[in-house]
Motif scaffolding. Structure first.
Motif, PDB file in Angstrom:
ATOM      1  N   ASN A   1       0.826  -1.212   0.000  1.00 49.26           N
ATOM      2  CA  ASN A   1       0.000   0.000   0.000  1.00 49.26           C
ATOM      3  C   ASN A   1       0.860   1.262   0.000  1.00 49.26           C
ATOM      4  N   VAL A   2       1.925   1.265   0.778  1.00 52.01           N
ATOM      5  CA  VAL A   2       2.812   2.420   0.817  1.00 52.01           C
ATOM      6  C   VAL A   2       3.443   2.647  -0.560  1.00 52.01           C
ATOM      7  N   GLU A   3       3.858   1.585  -1.214  1.00 52.51           N
ATOM      8  CA  GLU A   3       4.464   1.703  -2.542  1.00 52.51           C
ATOM      9  C   GLU A   3       3.459   2.250  -3.558  1.00 52.51           C
ATOM     10  N   GLU A   4       2.218   1.774  -3.495  1.00 53.81           N
ATOM     11  CA  GLU A   4       1.182   2.267  -4.409  1.00 53.81           C
ATOM     12  C   GLU A   4       0.892   3.745  -4.143  1.00 53.81           C
ATOM     13  N   MET A   5       0.810   4.130  -2.874  1.00 60.32           N
ATOM     14  CA  MET A   5       0.555   5.534  -2.550  1.00 60.32           C
ATOM     15  C   MET A   5       1.725   6.404  -2.986  1.00 60.32           C
ATOM     16  N   ASN A   6       2.915   5.887  -2.847  1.00 59.95           N
ATOM     17  CA  ASN A   6       4.107   6.613  -3.293  1.00 59.95           C
ATOM     18  C   ASN A   6       4.035   6.910  -4.783  1.00 59.95           C
ATOM     19  N   LYS A   7       3.689   5.910  -5.565  1.00 61.53           N
ATOM     20  CA  LYS A   7       3.566   6.100  -7.013  1.00 61.53           C
ATOM     21  C   LYS A   7       2.485   7.122  -7.333  1.00 61.53           C
ATOM     22  N   PHE A   8       1.374   7.044  -6.618  1.00 62.89           N
ATOM     23  CA  PHE A   8       0.275   7.967  -6.842  1.00 62.89           C
ATOM     24  C   PHE A   8       0.694   9.398  -6.512  1.00 62.89           C
ATOM     25  N   ILE A   9       1.409   9.577  -5.404  1.00 60.69           N
ATOM     26  CA  ILE A   9       1.859  10.907  -4.993  1.00 60.69           C
ATOM     27  C   ILE A   9       2.851  11.470  -6.007  1.00 60.69           C
ATOM     28  N   ILE A  10       3.736  10.632  -6.516  1.00 57.81           N
ATOM     29  CA  ILE A  10       4.700  11.076  -7.529  1.00 57.81           C
ATOM     30  C   ILE A  10       3.966  11.542  -8.786  1.00 57.81           C
ATOM     31  N   ALA A  11       2.950  10.783  -9.199  1.00 55.20           N
ATOM     32  CA  ALA A  11       2.166  11.165 -10.380  1.00 55.20           C
ATOM     33  C   ALA A  11       1.424  12.478 -10.128  1.00 55.20           C
ATOM     34  N   GLN A  12       0.865  12.634  -8.936  1.00 49.41           N
ATOM     35  CA  GLN A  12       0.167  13.875  -8.613  1.00 49.41           C
ATOM     36  C   GLN A  12       1.117  15.067  -8.613  1.00 49.41           C
ATOM     37  N   GLN A  13       2.298  14.879  -8.073  1.00 47.39           N
ATOM     38  CA  GLN A  13       3.265  15.980  -8.034  1.00 47.39           C
ATOM     39  C   GLN A  13       3.677  16.386  -9.447  1.00 47.39           C
ATOM     40  N   LYS A  14       3.815  15.407 -10.316  1.00 56.49           N
ATOM     41  CA  LYS A  14       4.153  15.715 -11.710  1.00 56.49           C
ATOM     42  C   LYS A  14       3.024  16.526 -12.348  1.00 56.49           C
ATOM     43  N   GLN A  15       1.792  16.111 -12.087  1.00 58.05           N
ATOM     44  CA  GLN A  15       0.645  16.827 -12.646  1.00 58.05           C
ATOM     45  C   GLN A  15       0.567  18.247 -12.082  1.00 58.05           C
ATOM     46  N   ILE A  16       0.818  18.401 -10.793  1.00 58.81           N
ATOM     47  CA  ILE A  16       0.798  19.728 -10.175  1.00 58.81           C
ATOM     48  C   ILE A  16       1.862  20.618 -10.803  1.00 58.81           C
ATOM     49  N   SER A  17       3.043  20.077 -11.025  1.00 59.40           N
ATOM     50  CA  SER A  17       4.128  20.859 -11.635  1.00 59.40           C
ATOM     51  C   SER A  17       3.748  21.308 -13.040  1.00 59.40           C
ATOM     52  N   GLU A  18       3.144  20.417 -13.810  1.00 59.87           N
ATOM     53  CA  GLU A  18       2.721  20.767 -15.167  1.00 59.87           C
ATOM     54  C   GLU A  18       1.645  21.849 -15.130  1.00 59.87           C
ATOM     55  N   LEU A  19       0.711  21.744 -14.194  1.00 62.26           N
ATOM     56  CA  LEU A  19      -0.346  22.746 -14.081  1.00 62.26           C
ATOM     57  C   LEU A  19       0.216  24.093 -13.642  1.00 62.26           C
ATOM     58  N   GLU A  20       1.212  24.076 -12.765  1.00 61.47           N
ATOM     59  CA  GLU A  20       1.847  25.331 -12.350  1.00 61.47           C
ATOM     60  C   GLU A  20       2.517  26.010 -13.532  1.00 61.47           C
ATOM     61  N   LYS A  21       3.181  25.241 -14.383  1.00 67.28           N
ATOM     62  CA  LYS A  21       3.825  25.819 -15.569  1.00 67.28           C
ATOM     63  C   LYS A  21       2.784  26.428 -16.498  1.00 67.28           C
ATOM     64  N   LYS A  22       1.668  25.718 -16.690  1.00 65.90           N
ATOM     65  CA  LYS A  22       0.606  26.239 -17.554  1.00 65.90           C
ATOM     66  C   LYS A  22      -0.004  27.505 -16.964  1.00 65.90           C
ATOM     67  N   LEU A  23      -0.179  27.522 -15.658  1.00 71.54           N
ATOM     68  CA  LEU A  23      -0.739  28.704 -15.009  1.00 71.54           C
ATOM     69  C   LEU A  23       0.200  29.894 -15.159  1.00 71.54           C
ATOM     70  N   GLU A  24       1.491  29.670 -14.997  1.00 70.76           N
ATOM     71  CA  GLU A  24       2.467  30.748 -15.185  1.00 70.76           C
ATOM     72  C   GLU A  24       2.382  31.309 -16.605  1.00 70.76           C
ATOM     73  N   LEU A  25       2.216  30.431 -17.585  1.00 66.01           N
ATOM     74  CA  LEU A  25       2.086  30.866 -18.971  1.00 66.01           C
ATOM     75  C   LEU A  25       0.834  31.721 -19.170  1.00 66.01           C
ATOM     76  N   VAL A  26      -0.271  31.283 -18.601  1.00 62.68           N
ATOM     77  CA  VAL A  26      -1.526  32.028 -18.734  1.00 62.68           C
ATOM     78  C   VAL A  26      -1.399  33.396 -18.053  1.00 62.68           C
ATOM     79  N   VAL A  27      -0.788  33.436 -16.882  1.00 64.72           N
ATOM     80  CA  VAL A  27      -0.604  34.712 -16.178  1.00 64.72           C
ATOM     81  C   VAL A  27       0.264  35.643 -17.017  1.00 64.72           C
ATOM     82  N   ARG A  28       1.331  35.109 -17.591  1.00 63.44           N
ATOM     83  CA  ARG A  28       2.210  35.933 -18.432  1.00 63.44           C
ATOM     84  C   ARG A  28       1.435  36.456 -19.650  1.00 63.44           C
ATOM     85  N   GLN A  29       0.632  35.613 -20.270  1.00 62.37           N
ATOM     86  CA  GLN A  29      -0.151  36.047 -21.431  1.00 62.37           C
ATOM     87  C   GLN A  29      -1.165  37.120 -21.039  1.00 62.37           C
TER      88      GLN A  29
END
Length: 77
Positions: free
Chosen positions: A24-52
């Motif tokens: 369970n810990v390993e599965e949650m770890n993978k899920f958290i890593i995927a979520q963090q990647k998604q959050i990072s991508e969304l932050e980059k997109k948000l920065e782009l929108v703010v700049r535009q």
């Protein structure tokens, strides 16, 4: 012997529970890593929108009223 068997069963039960927790810990770890990647991508997109948006705001602020003239065919019917 009964006490030994009971102890062995308890140890086996604890080992099984520990293995499931590890899984369970390993599965949650993978899920958290995927979520963090998604959050990072969304932050980059948000920065782009703010700049535009800032660029558009600056463009509108520096626009003259002559830039806001309707096209020639707009008033013709």
């Amino acid at each position: 012997m009964s006490n030994t068997k009971s102890t062995e069963e308890r140890i086996e039960s604890l080992e099984t529970a520990l293995a499931l927790q590890d899984q369970n810990v390993e599965e949650m770890n993978k899920f958290i890593i995927a979520q963090q990647k998604q959050i990072s991508e969304l932050e980059k997109k948000l920065e782009l929108v703010v700049r535009q948006m800032k660029d558009l705001k600056d463009a509108v602020a520096h626009a003259s009223p002559q830039d806001d003239v309707p096209p020639p065919h707009y008033g013709q019917v």
